[in-house]
Enzyme design. Sequence first.
Site, mmCIF file in Angstrom:
data_model
loop_
_atom_site.group_PDB
_atom_site.id
_atom_site.type_symbol
_atom_site.label_atom_id
_atom_site.label_comp_id
_atom_site.label_asym_id
_atom_site.label_seq_id
_atom_site.Cartn_x
_atom_site.Cartn_y
_atom_site.Cartn_z
ATOM 1 C CE LYS A 1 -4.509 0.876 0.458
ATOM 2 N NZ LYS A 1 -5.649 0.131 -0.085
ATOM 3 N N GLY B 1 -26.413 0.695 1.376
ATOM 4 C CA GLY B 1 -25.490 1.433 0.503
ATOM 5 C C GLY B 1 -25.753 1.063 -0.943
ATOM 6 N N GLY C 1 -24.431 2.622 -3.769
ATOM 7 C CA GLY C 1 -23.467 3.283 -4.661
ATOM 8 C C GLY C 1 -23.033 2.341 -5.769
ATOM 9 C CG ASN C 2 -19.602 3.435 -7.905
ATOM 10 O OD1 ASN C 2 -20.373 3.960 -8.699
ATOM 11 N ND2 ASN C 2 -18.599 4.089 -7.353
ATOM 12 C CB VAL C 3 -20.330 -2.246 -4.527
ATOM 13 C CG1 VAL C 3 -20.549 -3.717 -4.214
ATOM 14 C CG2 VAL C 3 -18.863 -1.990 -4.840
HETATM 15 P P1 NAD Z 1 -19.821 4.295 -3.116
HETATM 16 O O1 NAD Z 1 -19.264 5.503 -2.457
HETATM 17 O O2 NAD Z 1 -20.086 4.307 -4.580
HETATM 18 O O3 NAD Z 1 -21.209 3.891 -2.407
HETATM 19 C C1 NAD Z 1 -21.379 3.883 -1.030
HETATM 20 C C2 NAD Z 1 -22.856 4.244 -0.768
HETATM 21 O O4 NAD Z 1 -23.111 4.050 0.615
HETATM 22 C C3 NAD Z 1 -23.201 5.689 -1.096
HETATM 23 O O5 NAD Z 1 -24.354 5.738 -1.910
HETATM 24 C C4 NAD Z 1 -23.451 6.312 0.285
HETATM 25 O O6 NAD Z 1 -24.448 7.340 0.252
HETATM 26 C C5 NAD Z 1 -23.934 5.103 1.063
HETATM 27 N N1 NAD Z 1 -23.810 5.207 2.514
HETATM 28 C C6 NAD Z 1 -22.828 5.792 3.259
HETATM 29 N N2 NAD Z 1 -23.096 5.669 4.567
HETATM 30 C C7 NAD Z 1 -24.260 4.981 4.667
HETATM 31 C C8 NAD Z 1 -25.066 4.534 5.745
HETATM 32 N N3 NAD Z 1 -24.746 4.801 7.009
HETATM 33 N N4 NAD Z 1 -26.209 3.856 5.476
HETATM 34 C C9 NAD Z 1 -26.569 3.597 4.205
HETATM 35 N N5 NAD Z 1 -25.854 4.012 3.130
HETATM 36 C C10 NAD Z 1 -24.722 4.690 3.358
HETATM 37 O O7 NAD Z 1 -18.837 3.104 -2.709
HETATM 38 P P2 NAD Z 1 -18.667 1.692 -3.445
HETATM 39 O O8 NAD Z 1 -17.584 1.784 -4.440
HETATM 40 O O9 NAD Z 1 -20.012 1.198 -3.855
HETATM 41 O O10 NAD Z 1 -18.098 0.826 -2.242
HETATM 42 C C11 NAD Z 1 -18.953 0.386 -1.194
HETATM 43 C C12 NAD Z 1 -18.141 -0.356 -0.141
HETATM 44 O O11 NAD Z 1 -17.477 -1.473 -0.742
HETATM 45 C C13 NAD Z 1 -17.023 0.457 0.518
HETATM 46 O O12 NAD Z 1 -16.884 0.014 1.852
HETATM 47 C C14 NAD Z 1 -15.792 0.066 -0.275
HETATM 48 O O13 NAD Z 1 -14.604 0.230 0.489
HETATM 49 C C15 NAD Z 1 -16.065 -1.398 -0.520
HETATM 50 N N6 NAD Z 1 -15.376 -1.959 -1.681
HETATM 51 C C16 NAD Z 1 -15.610 -1.445 -2.913
HETATM 52 C C17 NAD Z 1 -14.968 -1.999 -4.018
HETATM 53 C C18 NAD Z 1 -15.231 -1.457 -5.405
HETATM 54 O O14 NAD Z 1 -14.852 -2.122 -6.386
HETATM 55 N N7 NAD Z 1 -15.880 -0.313 -5.551
HETATM 56 C C19 NAD Z 1 -14.086 -3.064 -3.859
HETATM 57 C C20 NAD Z 1 -13.887 -3.594 -2.571
HETATM 58 C C21 NAD Z 1 -14.543 -3.023 -1.483
#
Ligand code: NAD
Length: 357
Positions: A80, A179, A181-183
């Site tokens: 990292k 949540g 978002g993207n995932v």
């Molecule tokens: P993102 O920022 O696109 O989405 C996160 C969503 O969670 C947002 O819409 C936000 O408004 C919502 N959120 C925040 N706090 C909240 C709460 N208390 N209650 C409900 N919703 C809430 O992030 P992402 O890329 O979708 O990633 C989501 C999680 O997965 C993160 O923890 C990230 O570290 C983990 N992750 C993501 C990836 C990836 O490929 N994007 C890979 C491994 C791990």
Amino acid sequence: MTVFSTESFADHEQVVFISDDRVQLRAIIAVHDTTLGSALGGCRMYPYADEASALRDVLRLSRGMTFKAAAAGLRLGGGKAVIIGDPHKDKTPELLRAMGVAIDRLGGRYITAEDVGTTVADFAWVREGTRHVVGLPEELGGTGDPSPTTALGVYHGIVAGVAHRLDRDLRGLTVAVQGLGNVGWSLCRLLVDAGARLVVSDIDAALARKVSAEFDAQVVDPDAIYAAQADVFAPCAMGAIVNDQTLPRMKFRVIAGGANNQLARDEHGKQLRDREILYAPDFVINAGGLIRVASERDGFDPAGVDLQVEAIGARLRRIFELSDRTSAPTQAAAMQLAQERLSGGNASNSTRVERVA
Ligand code: NAD
């Protein structure tokens, strides 16, 4: 500040401190373990309160990457990098290029990628200093957004968890997705296509309404999701959501989601087991994105990546079975298997898609 006696220093192969006054760069690169291959992990930019906090963070995160890559069956080690600074004020093309040069000096022992405070676009500058970068946009020869692939891995993990705990498929089951978002959004699509019903929450109420309209999902308040009437809980927002306050309210049979560091403390893994809630360890189930970006180095093969991501399900089944046999929490069982792969020696022991018996 101490280095070798810092708690998270444990077993780090190499820690590099970088300083370049011309571009105001202060950074640390931590290479935790290269037994299985080059150390891959994101480069974070954050206004750390002090150097000790930056060091702690980079050491903790790089060690986590070792186990994530090992558990994913990848021929990669863990590393990292952190840049000390405010990404909104201190980030310049010159600083990013200099970070690339510093990474390049490690000769490929560390491979960088996007993380908190850095964007895919930033890596166009980093790449001017080094070719040891993954997670680039498609127009720069990368694989683009890894989130749908992370969601696919989570989906396979949910299928595996439901089969193990409930001996059935997803049709007619209810999944609570925290949540969107993207995932989370991509995961909702996969779950609905498989016949599941959704209960969803997001602190962004407009986003929750959009998901509700798109997938006919029931929306609940962010705090109500922990007590939702659902078979599966899929946390896809932030970490530490299994904690002393939330755990007693949960009636789920399976917890399987994409968020990092879902357990506030290790003992919550044991408490979940005692309550017969099957927990899919986060660093195993959410490795789809890592698998995708790692594939950039061998020439991106979408079908091959999908196969590797599908194997997350088989890997989790093996973890669940080990946990049942030993009564260890699933998180501990997953660590044990990752550790075995590390101590099994070198990457030639693994196949490209590690099939788990
Ligand atoms: P993102 O920022 O696109 O989405 C996160 C969503 O969670 C947002 O819409 C936000 O408004 C919502 N959120 C925040 N706090 C909240 C709460 N208390 N209650 C409900 N919703 C809430 O992030 P992402 O890329 O979708 O990633 C989501 C999680 O997965 C993160 O923890 C990230 O570290 C983990 N992750 C993501 C990836 C990836 O490929 N994007 C890979 C491994 C791990």
